[in-house]
Design an enzyme around this catalytic site. Structure first.
Site, PDB file in Angstrom:
ATOM      1  N   GLU A  51      -8.365  11.177  -4.193  1.00 48.01           N
ATOM      2  CA  GLU A  51      -7.475  12.202  -5.086  1.00 48.01           C
ATOM      3  C   GLU A  51      -6.304  12.735  -4.382  1.00 48.01           C
ATOM      4  O   GLU A  51      -5.923  12.386  -3.393  1.00 48.01           O
ATOM      5  CB  GLU A  51      -8.496  13.596  -5.362  1.00 48.01           C
ATOM      6  CG  GLU A  51      -9.677  13.267  -5.613  1.00 48.01           C
ATOM      7  CD  GLU A  51     -10.495  14.670  -5.992  1.00 48.01           C
ATOM      8  OE1 GLU A  51     -10.292  15.435  -5.467  1.00 48.01           O
ATOM      9  OE2 GLU A  51     -11.774  14.512  -6.586  1.00 48.01           O
ATOM     10  N   GLY A  57      -7.585  11.965   0.359  1.00 51.73           N
ATOM     11  CA  GLY A  57      -7.497  10.527   0.634  1.00 51.73           C
ATOM     12  C   GLY A  57      -8.449  10.405   1.451  1.00 51.73           C
ATOM     13  O   GLY A  57      -9.546   9.936   1.380  1.00 51.73           O
ATOM     14  N   SER A  58      -7.816  10.371   2.860  1.00 47.18           N
ATOM     15  CA  SER A  58      -8.538  10.072   4.074  1.00 47.18           C
ATOM     16  C   SER A  58      -9.510  11.175   4.322  1.00 47.18           C
ATOM     17  O   SER A  58     -10.788  11.150   4.833  1.00 47.18           O
ATOM     18  CB  SER A  58      -7.707   9.834   5.384  1.00 47.18           C
ATOM     19  OG  SER A  58      -6.960   8.891   5.428  1.00 47.18           O
ATOM     20  N   ARG A  91      13.013 -27.535   8.260  1.00 45.99           N
ATOM     21  CA  ARG A  91      14.570 -27.052   8.207  1.00 45.99           C
ATOM     22  C   ARG A  91      15.129 -27.437   9.552  1.00 45.99           C
ATOM     23  O   ARG A  91      15.005 -27.182  10.413  1.00 45.99           O
ATOM     24  CB  ARG A  91      14.572 -25.413   8.214  1.00 45.99           C
ATOM     25  CG  ARG A  91      15.853 -24.742   8.076  1.00 45.99           C
ATOM     26  CD  ARG A  91      16.632 -24.954   7.181  1.00 45.99           C
ATOM     27  NE  ARG A  91      17.891 -23.982   7.287  1.00 45.99           N
ATOM     28  CZ  ARG A  91      18.812 -24.129   6.387  1.00 45.99           C
ATOM     29  NH1 ARG A  91      18.728 -24.923   5.337  1.00 45.99           N
ATOM     30  NH2 ARG A  91      19.866 -23.109   6.432  1.00 45.99           N
ATOM     31  N   GLY A 140      17.916 -16.107   5.419  1.00 44.90           N
ATOM     32  CA  GLY A 140      18.163 -15.602   4.326  1.00 44.90           C
ATOM     33  C   GLY A 140      17.440 -16.093   3.020  1.00 44.90           C
ATOM     34  O   GLY A 140      16.964 -15.202   2.222  1.00 44.90           O
ATOM     35  N   GLU A 177      -7.937   2.151   2.140  1.00 44.46           N
ATOM     36  CA  GLU A 177      -9.614   1.917   3.055  1.00 44.46           C
ATOM     37  C   GLU A 177      -9.132   2.675   4.250  1.00 44.46           C
ATOM     38  O   GLU A 177      -9.825   2.061   5.403  1.00 44.46           O
ATOM     39  CB  GLU A 177      -9.805   0.443   2.999  1.00 44.46           C
ATOM     40  CG  GLU A 177     -11.416   0.364   3.402  1.00 44.46           C
ATOM     41  CD  GLU A 177     -12.174   0.661   2.266  1.00 44.46           C
ATOM     42  OE1 GLU A 177     -13.503   0.954   2.682  1.00 44.46           O
ATOM     43  OE2 GLU A 177     -11.950   0.747   1.118  1.00 44.46           O
TER      44      GLU A 177
END
Length: 409
Positions: A131, A135-136, A293, A366, A389
């Protein structure tokens, strides 16, 4: 009791390879599109239903694996494919498990099939607990359910938030307060059937990551559900509340709060496994990039700055997996989490996912910062693991208080 082993058996390997193939061939090719659209990937869920992954039978088979490794193995492979789509596939399981754990045989047989639908008409379900102000702190839940004895109906009012599939679900499972004096022990779960008046979707959240998973508020305004929609039934609820009141008197309420935390503790390794899958996916992209690369005439993995990062990434991923497997094995075999091993696994795996995906972006330079490469999306997705959670801060609190013997509030 299943012996602990780090070697999957032949059946588990077969399931793992099957899931990996689905993640590679179906989930990954669709990941970027549904992340951009920020919509539920119905075609992918339907494909999962056709092959049997999106089904109660599959989820139950993994859940009842006596080694405890079925669920973490499945979560790792699906979330290796893409976190947002995978959460759309497994999100219904949260509601289904809520019914399996608390419902009667009749309720299980009636409602779970409606949560999944079938391969031609897939449905989803939502588990609504969090809600805006709870929460926790689950003991602060405000959504109320009041029994109307004359009509044998429960009247539910309140607002839920962060609900996966909230508002679009065929079936909602809603946790509500029935006795506010008992904290989390005064809660009960209710089925809200399809088309029930008074239930509406509130705000749909536009998220940083896991954007293919629908997350929204659910508003309940004088929602009336039949007495038969109380999971477990009225008689069982009354008995449970009576026992909780007696325990609360004897312990000053402390056991009430600790019991709620213990429930969360047992479910956290599955989230850890999701984080391991995302971390592993980013690591593999970074490893492949570093070996192909070239800069200054040689692959960039020849540079210690890159090679050492990759070494740390792989070490952390393997360590996280082992913590998840240990906690999962302990949970299925009824071993007590005397050192908050469930929270340990979730904490370490979540932090690993954030760190590894960030390192993957850095290794790609990048290119890693663009949406042409998947590590940018994986990095955004990984942020959720240290939040839902139970945040990383809550995990550390649970671990510290468990080790010290202090009460977990």
């Amino acid at each position: 009791m299943a012996e602990f082993t780090m070697e999957l058996n032949d059946e588990q390997k077969e399931v793992r390879d099957w899931l990996h193939g689905f993640a590679a061939d179906v989930i990954r090719p669709a990941a970027a599109e549904w992340d951009e659209r920020e919509e539920t990937p119905w075609p992918v869920i339907q494909e999962a239903a056709k092959v049997g992954i999106y089904s109660l039978d599959f989820y139950a088979q993994q859940y009842f694996d006596p080694t405890g490794l079925g669920i973490p193995m499945a979560m790792e492979e699906l979330f290796w494919g893409d976190a947002g789509i995978a959460l759309s596939i497994v999100g219904t399981g949260l509601a289904a498990v809520g019914v399996l754990a608390n419902g009667t045989e009749e309720q299980i047989g009636t409602w779970i099939p409606q949560m999944y639908g079938d391969q031609n008409d897939v449905k989803v379900a939502a588990f609504c607990s969090s809600e805006p102000d709870a929460g926790s702190d689950v003991a602060s839940m405000r959504t109320r359910a009041v029994y109307d004895e004359a009509k044998d109906e429960w009247v539910i009012n309140g607002t839920k938030t962060w609900a996966t599939n909230g508002g679009i679900a065929n079936v909602h499972v809603v946790v509500a307060v029935v006795d506010p004096d008992l904290g989390s022990k005064g809660h009960a779960s209710f089925i809200v059937p399809p088309g029930t008046p008074g239930l509406a979707q509130g705000q749909k959240f536009k998220k940083h990551g896991i954007r293919a998973s629908h997350t929204a508020e659910v508003v309940l305004d004088d929602v009336r559900v039949p007495g038969s929609c109380l999971l477990g039934g009225k008689e069982r609820l009354d008995e449970r509340l009576a026992r909780a009141r007696e325990r609360a008197k004897a312990s000053g309420g402390e056991r009430v709060k600790n019991a709620a935390m213990a429930t969360f503790e047992a479910s956290r390794p599955a989230v850890g496994a999701m984080a391991v899958g995302t971390a592993r996916a980013a690591y593999e992209v970074a490893l492949d990039y570093a070996t192909t690369r070239e800069q200054f005439g040689r692959p960039i993995i020849d540079n210690q700055g890159v090679a050492f990062q990759l070494a740390d990434m792989r070490t952390q991923i393997d360590a996280a997996r082992l913590l998840v497997w240990r906690a999962s094995w302990m949970a299925v075999n009824g071993k007590r989490f005397t050192a908050a091993e469930g929270s340990m696994s979730k904490l370490f795996a979540s932090e690993t996912a954030k760190k590894v995906t960030a390192q993957a972006v850095q290794i790609l330079g990048g290119n890693g910062y663009t949406r042409e490469y998947p590590v940018e999306r994986m990095h955004r997705d990984a942020a959720i693991y240290t939040i839902f959670e139970g945040t990383s801060e809550i995990q550390r609190l649970v671990i510290a208080r468990t080790l010290s013997g202090m009460p977990i509030r």
